[in-house]
Design an enzyme around this catalytic site. Structure first.
Site, PDB file in Angstrom:
ATOM      1  N   GLU A   1       0.833  -1.311   0.143  1.00 12.40           N
ATOM      2  CA  GLU A   1       0.145  -0.005  -0.028  1.00 12.40           C
ATOM      3  C   GLU A   1       0.975   1.256   0.013  1.00 12.40           C
ATOM      4  OE1 GLU A   1      -3.044  -0.563  -0.374  1.00 12.40           O
ATOM      5  OE2 GLU A   1      -3.495  -2.776   0.444  1.00 12.40           O
ATOM      6  N   THR A   2       0.521   2.208  -0.953  1.00  8.50           N
ATOM      7  CA  THR A   2       0.993   3.517  -0.791  1.00  8.50           C
ATOM      8  C   THR A   2      -0.229   4.594  -0.145  1.00  8.50           C
ATOM      9  OG1 THR A   2       2.657   3.136  -2.249  1.00  8.50           O
ATOM     10  CG2 THR A   2       1.819   5.587  -1.828  1.00  8.50           C
TER      11      THR A   2
END
Length: 288
Positions: free
Chosen positions: A46-47
């Site tokens: 995830e970003t």
């Protein structure tokens, strides 16, 4: 353009364990396709993008921010570990002065607060329902082969399938299980599953303060073969294991190679508090 970026290992107090997330602080809105390009460049599960909701907002003084999460392939509606990481950046690096930070997300308002060396997330709690084995038989075979499945549940809100393995198995069996998650894409033909949870009852009982349950989580549908430690999966797991164990306070461990621990508390308002520690491992700037 320069964007501040941080890498935070979530649900651990040691660098290079737990679940890594990138956190970008946005002073202004990004061109839409840049979110996905940055997430693909970071190449983590995830970003997170934390953005100001108003021009006059301040990362140190404001208490409410927008938050979005992207895998290398897609935007997702909920990510616990990247929310934990985002709160850590605001509390520990930006020195945010508020006791509670609210994030406006695709899953509604999520709150984070710092208590000693943990950050506590207020997340939705998702109910599971019995799942007919025959509908997902090929997917389960791809995941666990001929292992004994004790229970099978489905969360329609999150499209996660929960597979509980037999209580006769030890934690080591779950940890050592070789899973080829890429095969899930062809094995799941109904289009109803977007995440697969394998879970096992823990050994906590009486004075023994071990983990109440263990899990591993796979989401190749979102470009994530195995996620190291997953807050959103525990928003599903917690409702199931609370019902099974008759407990509202639980300690969970996700048995990925990196591993991570989550403290869980079911609230009276139908939501869940998930607490975890963090380790900040990188500070820098994206330049483009």
């Amino acid at each position: 353009m320069q964007i501040p970026v941080f890498m935070v290992d979530a649900f651990t107090n040691r660098p290079f364990s737990g679940n890594p997330a990138a956190v970008c602080l946005l002073e202004n809105d990004l061109v839409e396709d840049l979110h996905q390009k940055i997430a693909t460049e970071m190449n983590l599960s995830e970003t997170a993008f934390v953005r100001k909701l108003h021009p006059e907002d301040d990362f140190t003084k404001s208490s409410c921010f927008g938050l979005r999460w992207f895998t290398p392939a897609n935007e997702v509606p909920l990510c616990g570990h990247a929310t934990l990481a985002s709160a850590a950046v605001l509390f520990n690096i930006q020195k945010n002065t508020n006791s509670v930070i609210t994030f406006v997300t695709l899953s509604g308002e999520l709150k984070a607060r710092q208590v000693e060396d943990h950050i506590i997330l207020d997340l939705p709690l998702y109910v599971t329902y019995p799942q007919v084995f025959q509908e997902v038989e090929e997917l389960i075979k791809a995941a666990v082969g001929d292992m004994i499945v004790q229970d099978l549940r489905y969360s329609p809100d999150t499209k996660k399938l929960l597979v509980r393995l037999s209580d006769t198995y030890e934690r080591s069996v779950l940890e050592e299980l070789q899973v080829s998650a890429q095969h899930f894409l062809s094995a799941e033909k109904m289009g109803k599953v977007k995440g697969l949870i394998l879970t096992l009852k823990g050994k906590s009982s009486g004075k023994c303060k071990g983990h109440d349950f263990y899990s591993r989580y796979f989401a190749p549908w979102y470009g994530v073969l195995e996620d190291p430690v997953t807050g959103s999966a525990h928003a599903v797991l917690s409702s199931y294991w609370s019902e099974q164990l008759g407990k509202k306070e639980m300690l969970a461990f996700q048995c990925s190679r990196r591993g991570g621990e989550l403290k869980i508390s079911l609230r009276n308002d139908g939501r869940i508090d998930i607490a975890g520690q963090i380790a900040i491992v990188l500070k820098g700037s994206l330049t483009f």
